[in-house]
Scaffold this motif. Structure first.
Motif, PDB file in Angstrom:
ATOM      1  N   ASN A   1       0.895  -1.030  -0.010  1.00 43.83           N
ATOM      2  CA  ASN A   1      -0.058   0.105   0.081  1.00 43.83           C
ATOM      3  C   ASN A   1       0.876   1.275  -0.105  1.00 43.83           C
ATOM      4  N   VAL A   2       0.674   2.112  -1.003  1.00 49.39           N
ATOM      5  CA  VAL A   2       1.643   3.331  -1.191  1.00 49.39           C
ATOM      6  C   VAL A   2       0.787   4.480  -0.637  1.00 49.39           C
ATOM      7  N   HIS A   3       1.421   5.213   0.428  1.00 53.31           N
ATOM      8  CA  HIS A   3       0.761   6.227   1.237  1.00 53.31           C
ATOM      9  C   HIS A   3       1.537   7.493   0.594  1.00 53.31           C
ATOM     10  N   PRO A   4       1.028   8.726   1.162  1.00 48.50           N
ATOM     11  CA  PRO A   4       1.936  10.034   0.852  1.00 48.50           C
ATOM     12  C   PRO A   4       3.513   9.807   1.424  1.00 48.50           C
ATOM     13  N   GLY A   5       3.569   9.272   2.741  1.00 54.17           N
ATOM     14  CA  GLY A   5       4.806   9.428   3.247  1.00 54.17           C
ATOM     15  C   GLY A   5       5.625   8.071   3.364  1.00 54.17           C
ATOM     16  N   ARG A   6       4.803   6.845   2.988  1.00 52.45           N
ATOM     17  CA  ARG A   6       5.468   5.520   3.550  1.00 52.45           C
ATOM     18  C   ARG A   6       4.895   4.564   2.532  1.00 52.45           C
ATOM     19  N   VAL A   7       5.512   3.488   2.418  1.00 54.54           N
ATOM     20  CA  VAL A   7       4.949   2.310   1.625  1.00 54.54           C
ATOM     21  C   VAL A   7       4.738   1.269   2.873  1.00 54.54           C
ATOM     22  N   ASP A   8       3.524   0.728   3.095  1.00 56.52           N
ATOM     23  CA  ASP A   8       3.185  -0.653   3.861  1.00 56.52           C
ATOM     24  C   ASP A   8       3.508  -1.793   2.999  1.00 56.52           C
ATOM     25  N   VAL A   9       3.868  -2.813   3.703  1.00 57.02           N
ATOM     26  CA  VAL A   9       4.149  -4.109   2.830  1.00 57.02           C
ATOM     27  C   VAL A   9       3.814  -5.252   3.995  1.00 57.02           C
ATOM     28  N   SER A  10       3.124  -6.388   3.662  1.00 57.58           N
ATOM     29  CA  SER A  10       2.733  -7.446   4.306  1.00 57.58           C
ATOM     30  C   SER A  10       2.493  -8.661   3.734  1.00 57.58           C
ATOM     31  N   HIS A  11       3.542  -9.696   4.004  1.00 55.70           N
ATOM     32  CA  HIS A  11       3.064 -10.858   3.286  1.00 55.70           C
ATOM     33  C   HIS A  11       2.690 -11.872   4.365  1.00 55.70           C
ATOM     34  N   VAL A  12       1.855 -12.706   3.747  1.00 57.84           N
ATOM     35  CA  VAL A  12       1.004 -13.629   4.761  1.00 57.84           C
ATOM     36  C   VAL A  12       0.861 -15.130   3.990  1.00 57.84           C
ATOM     37  N   LEU A  13       1.147 -16.202   4.779  1.00 56.42           N
ATOM     38  CA  LEU A  13       0.777 -17.398   4.090  1.00 56.42           C
ATOM     39  C   LEU A  13      -0.703 -17.887   4.935  1.00 56.42           C
TER      40      LEU A  13
END
Length: 311
Positions: free
Chosen positions: A17-29
């Motif tokens: 997820n790209v936000h104005p000041g950061r990028v959030d990343v998650s990896h799930v099995l």
């Protein structure tokens, strides 16, 4: 909304997820697991523009080795509950476009439209569905930085369905679940059962409102939330009275530690705080035990809890 398929990649899904000041990343099995495992859930500072940041993360995290998804922001799409068109499957999309053309605030001809069935067995009513509509230029703008950075974006999802994926693991067989989650964009209430989304409601109270409020202001927020919940529960009961809601799960909010007790004393169902460790594992991410981090990560974790499908 599946955009294209790719060669075989690492198992599980990666939500970016790209936000104005950061990028959030998650990896799930999640596939085939009674308890999903979160392997990554982190935020990365943006440098320069979206493309440059994604290029850097592609190298650092090997993003091109994963199936990737992202979430639309709440204001970028509309979800409409409509009666399912009584037409052959091949004509359903066209019929759905015609049905919602006067319900959206943009020309439906210039939009991407997808559909999600609502279970109606036992409800004594005609088949219903959710129509999800987003402007073409919104989808194009969402895809562009991923495409330019050579990051293989396969699916564009919405928060309602991401939250449904998490709620499913709190459900009791044959019962419904109400799930209320807050983030910086506001509150989202979903009603699910059997892994299906039945209803949703947006509540205009952001998670930051609780920490900055005085005791009197927090009481006002609690009362407002109770009213929204009571209306939503009544509406759900009218439409799906064959499904009993077992409980309400709520994400903890900073400065609102007494909210659960307030809700429980004003609602006729049990109220529980969200605790991700009850339904999933994240042995290498201890910070996910922190309530604030759980609220921030909830929907991107949910978006990554997809069936993998063919490689």
């Amino acid at each position: 909304m599946r955009l294209f398929t790719t060669r075989r990649r690492r198992p599980g899904w990666l939500c970016i997820n790209v936000h104005p000041g950061r990028v959030d990343v998650s990896h799930v099995l999640a596939r085939g697991r009674a308890r999903p495992e979160v392997l990554l859930c982190d935020s990365y500072r943006k440098e320069s523009d979206d493309r440059a940041t994604l290029v850097r993360l592609r190298r650092e995290l090997q993003l091109d080795r994963y199936r990737c998804t992202t979430l639309l922001r709440p204001g970028d799409y509309q979800v409409l509950q409509v009666e399912a068109p009584n037409v052959p499957a091949a004509e359903a999309k066209s019929a759905l476009r015609w049905r919602i053309k006067d319900m959206v605030d943009f020309p439906v001809e210039a939009a991407v439209v997808d559909a999600l069935s609502i279970p109606t067995e036992g409800a004594g009513r005609n088949p219903q569905m959710f129509a999800v509509a987003a402007k073409n230029d919104v989808i194009t703008a969402t895809v562009k930085p991923f495409h330019d950075a050579d990051v293989p974006l396969e699916v564009i999802d919405i928060p309602e369905l991401a939250q449904r994926n998490v709620a499913h693991f709190y459900e009791q067989e044959g019962r419904g679940l109400a799930f209320l989650a807050f983030d910086e964009g506001g509150g989202l209430l979903t009603f699910t059962g059997g892994g299906e989304l039945y209803q949703y409601r947006r509540i205009d109270v952001a998670i930051g409102s609780f920490g900055s409020a005085s005791a009197e202001q927090r009481q006002g927020l609690y009362d407002r939330i109770v009213l929204e919940l009571q209306r939503s529960l009544d509406n759900f009961d009218r439409q799906f009275n064959h499904i009993a809601v077992a409980k309400l799960v709520v994400t903890p909010v900073p400065g609102g530690e007494d909210m659960r007790e307030h809700l429980a004393s004003n609602l006729d169902l049990p109220v529980a705080w969200l605790e991700l460790s009850e339904i999933m594992d994240f042995p290498q991410i201890p910070e996910l035990r922190e309530p604030g981090r759980q609220a921030q990560c909830l929907r991107m974790i949910g978006a990554a809890m997809r069936e993998e499908g063919p490689a």
